[in-house]
Design a protein around this motif. Structure first.
Motif, PDB file in Angstrom:
ATOM      1  N   LEU A   2       0.814  -1.221   0.000  1.00  0.00           N
ATOM      2  CA  LEU A   2       0.000   0.000   0.000  1.00  0.00           C
ATOM      3  C   LEU A   2       0.847   1.272   0.000  1.00  0.00           C
ATOM      4  CD1 LEU A   2      -2.881  -0.966   2.450  1.00  0.00           C
ATOM      5  CD2 LEU A   2      -2.963  -0.813  -0.044  1.00  0.00           C
ATOM      6  N   ALA A   3       1.990   1.238   0.659  1.00  0.00           N
ATOM      7  CA  ALA A   3       2.875   2.410   0.658  1.00  0.00           C
ATOM      8  C   ALA A   3       3.399   2.683  -0.742  1.00  0.00           C
ATOM      9  CB  ALA A   3       4.027   2.207   1.629  1.00  0.00           C
ATOM     10  N   CYS A   4       3.733   1.629  -1.465  1.00  0.00           N
ATOM     11  CA  CYS A   4       4.200   1.804  -2.848  1.00  0.00           C
ATOM     12  C   CYS A   4       3.083   2.357  -3.730  1.00  0.00           C
ATOM     13  CB  CYS A   4       4.722   0.483  -3.408  1.00  0.00           C
ATOM     14  SG  CYS A   4       6.256  -0.050  -2.633  1.00  0.00           S
ATOM     15  N   VAL A   5       1.862   1.882  -3.506  1.00  0.00           N
ATOM     16  CA  VAL A   5       0.718   2.383  -4.270  1.00  0.00           C
ATOM     17  C   VAL A   5       0.438   3.843  -3.905  1.00  0.00           C
ATOM     18  CG1 VAL A   5      -1.775   2.138  -4.619  1.00  0.00           C
ATOM     19  CG2 VAL A   5      -0.326   0.106  -4.584  1.00  0.00           C
ATOM     20  N   ALA A   6       0.436   4.142  -2.613  1.00  0.00           N
ATOM     21  CA  ALA A   6       0.135   5.504  -2.155  1.00  0.00           C
ATOM     22  C   ALA A   6       1.164   6.513  -2.640  1.00  0.00           C
ATOM     23  CB  ALA A   6       0.047   5.537  -0.625  1.00  0.00           C
ATOM     24  N   ASN A   7       2.412   6.097  -2.700  1.00  0.00           N
ATOM     25  CA  ASN A   7       3.485   7.010  -3.130  1.00  0.00           C
ATOM     26  C   ASN A   7       3.827   6.855  -4.607  1.00  0.00           C
ATOM     27  OD1 ASN A   7       3.855   8.254  -0.592  1.00  0.00           O
ATOM     28  ND2 ASN A   7       4.993   6.466   0.111  1.00  0.00           N
ATOM     29  N   THR A   8       3.085   6.019  -5.306  1.00  0.00           N
ATOM     30  CA  THR A   8       3.218   5.777  -6.755  1.00  0.00           C
ATOM     31  C   THR A   8       4.634   5.438  -7.213  1.00  0.00           C
ATOM     32  OG1 THR A   8       3.458   8.116  -7.336  1.00  0.00           O
ATOM     33  CG2 THR A   8       1.202   7.220  -7.273  1.00  0.00           C
ATOM     34  N   SER A   9       5.392   4.763  -6.357  1.00  0.00           N
ATOM     35  CA  SER A   9       6.708   4.279  -6.784  1.00  0.00           C
ATOM     36  C   SER A   9       7.154   3.148  -5.866  1.00  0.00           C
ATOM     37  CB  SER A   9       7.747   5.403  -6.757  1.00  0.00           C
ATOM     38  OG  SER A   9       7.964   5.843  -5.442  1.00  0.00           O
ATOM     39  N   ILE A  10       7.866   2.223  -6.465  1.00  0.00           N
ATOM     40  CA  ILE A  10       8.396   1.096  -5.697  1.00  0.00           C
ATOM     41  C   ILE A  10       9.850   1.408  -5.368  1.00  0.00           C
ATOM     42  CG2 ILE A  10       8.906  -1.367  -5.689  1.00  0.00           C
ATOM     43  CD1 ILE A  10       6.629  -1.687  -7.750  1.00  0.00           C
ATOM     44  N   THR A  11      10.081   1.836  -4.139  1.00  0.00           N
ATOM     45  CA  THR A  11      11.435   2.112  -3.676  1.00  0.00           C
ATOM     46  C   THR A  11      11.641   1.373  -2.360  1.00  0.00           C
ATOM     47  OG1 THR A  11      10.807   4.058  -2.377  1.00  0.00           O
ATOM     48  CG2 THR A  11      11.362   4.435  -4.690  1.00  0.00           C
ATOM     49  N   LEU A  12      12.868   1.187  -2.004  1.00  0.00           N
ATOM     50  CA  LEU A  12      13.176   0.535  -0.738  1.00  0.00           C
ATOM     51  C   LEU A  12      12.606   1.337   0.427  1.00  0.00           C
ATOM     52  CD1 LEU A  12      14.550  -1.729   0.808  1.00  0.00           C
ATOM     53  CD2 LEU A  12      16.668  -0.398   0.745  1.00  0.00           C
ATOM     54  N   GLU A  13      12.686   2.636   0.346  1.00  0.00           N
ATOM     55  CA  GLU A  13      12.153   3.489   1.410  1.00  0.00           C
ATOM     56  C   GLU A  13      10.647   3.291   1.579  1.00  0.00           C
ATOM     57  OE1 GLU A  13      11.830   8.230   2.502  1.00  0.00           O
ATOM     58  OE2 GLU A  13      13.382   7.564   1.120  1.00  0.00           O
ATOM     59  N   ASN A  14       9.918   3.256   0.470  1.00  0.00           N
ATOM     60  CA  ASN A  14       8.467   3.033   0.551  1.00  0.00           C
ATOM     61  C   ASN A  14       8.147   1.666   1.135  1.00  0.00           C
ATOM     62  OD1 ASN A  14       7.803   5.517  -0.495  1.00  0.00           O
ATOM     63  ND2 ASN A  14       7.586   4.773  -2.586  1.00  0.00           N
ATOM     64  N   ILE A  15       8.899   0.656   0.733  1.00  0.00           N
ATOM     65  CA  ILE A  15       8.662  -0.692   1.236  1.00  0.00           C
ATOM     66  C   ILE A  15       8.915  -0.769   2.734  1.00  0.00           C
ATOM     67  CG2 ILE A  15       9.496  -3.081   1.136  1.00  0.00           C
ATOM     68  CD1 ILE A  15      10.002  -2.565  -1.899  1.00  0.00           C
ATOM     69  N   VAL A  16      10.025  -0.197   3.179  1.00  0.00           N
ATOM     70  CA  VAL A  16      10.377  -0.258   4.602  1.00  0.00           C
ATOM     71  C   VAL A  16       9.390   0.547   5.443  1.00  0.00           C
ATOM     72  CG1 VAL A  16      12.119   0.389   6.315  1.00  0.00           C
ATOM     73  CG2 VAL A  16      12.805  -0.754   4.199  1.00  0.00           C
ATOM     74  N   TYR A  17       9.084   1.785   5.033  1.00  0.00           N
ATOM     75  CA  TYR A  17       8.124   2.590   5.790  1.00  0.00           C
ATOM     76  C   TYR A  17       6.736   1.959   5.779  1.00  0.00           C
ATOM     77  CZ  TYR A  17      11.131   6.575   6.817  1.00  0.00           C
ATOM     78  OH  TYR A  17      12.120   7.391   7.318  1.00  0.00           O
ATOM     79  N   GLY A  18       6.367   1.374   4.663  1.00  0.00           N
ATOM     80  CA  GLY A  18       5.069   0.714   4.580  1.00  0.00           C
ATOM     81  C   GLY A  18       4.989  -0.497   5.483  1.00  0.00           C
ATOM     82  N   ALA A  19       6.040  -1.319   5.481  1.00  0.00           N
ATOM     83  CA  ALA A  19       6.062  -2.501   6.349  1.00  0.00           C
ATOM     84  C   ALA A  19       6.053  -2.084   7.815  1.00  0.00           C
ATOM     85  CB  ALA A  19       7.282  -3.360   6.040  1.00  0.00           C
ATOM     86  N   LEU A  20       6.820  -1.057   8.147  1.00  0.00           N
ATOM     87  CA  LEU A  20       6.833  -0.532   9.517  1.00  0.00           C
ATOM     88  C   LEU A  20       5.446  -0.036   9.924  1.00  0.00           C
ATOM     89  CD1 LEU A  20       8.444   0.329  12.063  1.00  0.00           C
ATOM     90  CD2 LEU A  20       8.792   2.525  10.921  1.00  0.00           C
ATOM     91  N   THR A  21       4.785   0.642   9.018  1.00  0.00           N
ATOM     92  CA  THR A  21       3.441   1.143   9.292  1.00  0.00           C
ATOM     93  C   THR A  21       2.467  -0.016   9.487  1.00  0.00           C
ATOM     94  OG1 THR A  21       3.909   3.144   8.024  1.00  0.00           O
ATOM     95  CG2 THR A  21       1.597   2.626   8.420  1.00  0.00           C
ATOM     96  N   GLY A  22       2.577  -1.058   8.670  1.00  0.00           N
ATOM     97  CA  GLY A  22       1.723  -2.233   8.835  1.00  0.00           C
ATOM     98  C   GLY A  22       1.934  -2.901  10.175  1.00  0.00           C
ATOM     99  N   LEU A  23       3.181  -3.014  10.593  1.00  0.00           N
ATOM    100  CA  LEU A  23       3.476  -3.605  11.905  1.00  0.00           C
ATOM    101  C   LEU A  23       2.983  -2.701  13.032  1.00  0.00           C
ATOM    102  CD1 LEU A  23       7.039  -5.039  11.275  1.00  0.00           C
ATOM    103  CD2 LEU A  23       4.911  -6.329  11.588  1.00  0.00           C
ATOM    104  N   ALA A  24       3.098  -1.394  12.851  1.00  0.00           N
ATOM    105  CA  ALA A  24       2.610  -0.466  13.878  1.00  0.00           C
ATOM    106  C   ALA A  24       1.103  -0.598  14.057  1.00  0.00           C
ATOM    107  CB  ALA A  24       2.976   0.966  13.503  1.00  0.00           C
ATOM    108  N   SER A  25       0.416  -0.936  12.998  1.00  0.00           N
ATOM    109  CA  SER A  25      -1.040  -1.078  13.106  1.00  0.00           C
ATOM    110  C   SER A  25      -1.416  -2.240  14.018  1.00  0.00           C
ATOM    111  CB  SER A  25      -1.677  -1.253  11.730  1.00  0.00           C
ATOM    112  OG  SER A  25      -1.421  -2.541  11.198  1.00  0.00           O
ATOM    113  N   THR A  26      -0.564  -3.247  14.107  1.00  0.00           N
ATOM    114  CA  THR A  26      -0.864  -4.349  15.036  1.00  0.00           C
ATOM    115  C   THR A  26      -0.769  -3.851  16.468  1.00  0.00           C
ATOM    116  OG1 THR A  26       1.425  -5.158  15.093  1.00  0.00           O
ATOM    117  CG2 THR A  26      -0.021  -6.114  13.437  1.00  0.00           C
ATOM    118  N   GLY A  27       0.172  -2.959  16.723  1.00  0.00           N
ATOM    119  CA  GLY A  27       0.309  -2.396  18.067  1.00  0.00           C
ATOM    120  C   GLY A  27      -0.822  -1.446  18.427  1.00  0.00           C
ATOM    121  N   LEU A  28      -1.380  -0.789  17.427  1.00  0.00           N
ATOM    122  CA  LEU A  28      -2.471   0.144  17.671  1.00  0.00           C
ATOM    123  C   LEU A  28      -3.831  -0.544  17.688  1.00  0.00           C
ATOM    124  CD1 LEU A  28      -1.324   3.150  15.486  1.00  0.00           C
ATOM    125  CD2 LEU A  28      -1.360   3.006  17.967  1.00  0.00           C
TER     126      LEU A  28
END
Length: 92
Positions: free
Chosen positions: A50-76
């Protein structure tokens, strides 16, 4: 409560989407077979996509921030669960 850190560290739209998907996995009877052990991995992968889709590019930064955000959602999840329960109690 100041929640400004969420927009600085996480991608808010991805966070909300992952919260919703995680909540659905936990509460839809047909998805009850999904082990709780898999939910963080599912949300990390979904967050990365979803981060890659939201930012319209597949970059390592988008993948890492997106995965981190997905994991943070489990905590929230607990906070989200309490909000949903309060809304349900107020409507009764």
């Amino acid at each position: 409560m100041n929640l400004d850190f969420i927009s600085e560290l996480f991608i808010p739209i991805v966070l909300v989407a992952c919260l919703i998907v995680g909540y659905c996995i936990k509460h839809i009877p047909r998805l009850a077979k999904v082990s709780n052990d898999y939910i963080p991995a599912i949300l990390a992968i979904l967050g990365a996509i979803l981060a890659c889709v939201a930012n319209t590019s597949i970059t390592l930064e988008n993948i890492v921030y997106g995965a981190l955000t997905g994991l943070a959602s489990t905590g929230l999840h607990q906070a989200f669960k309490r909000i949903i329960e309060r809304v349900g109690q107020n409507n009764e």
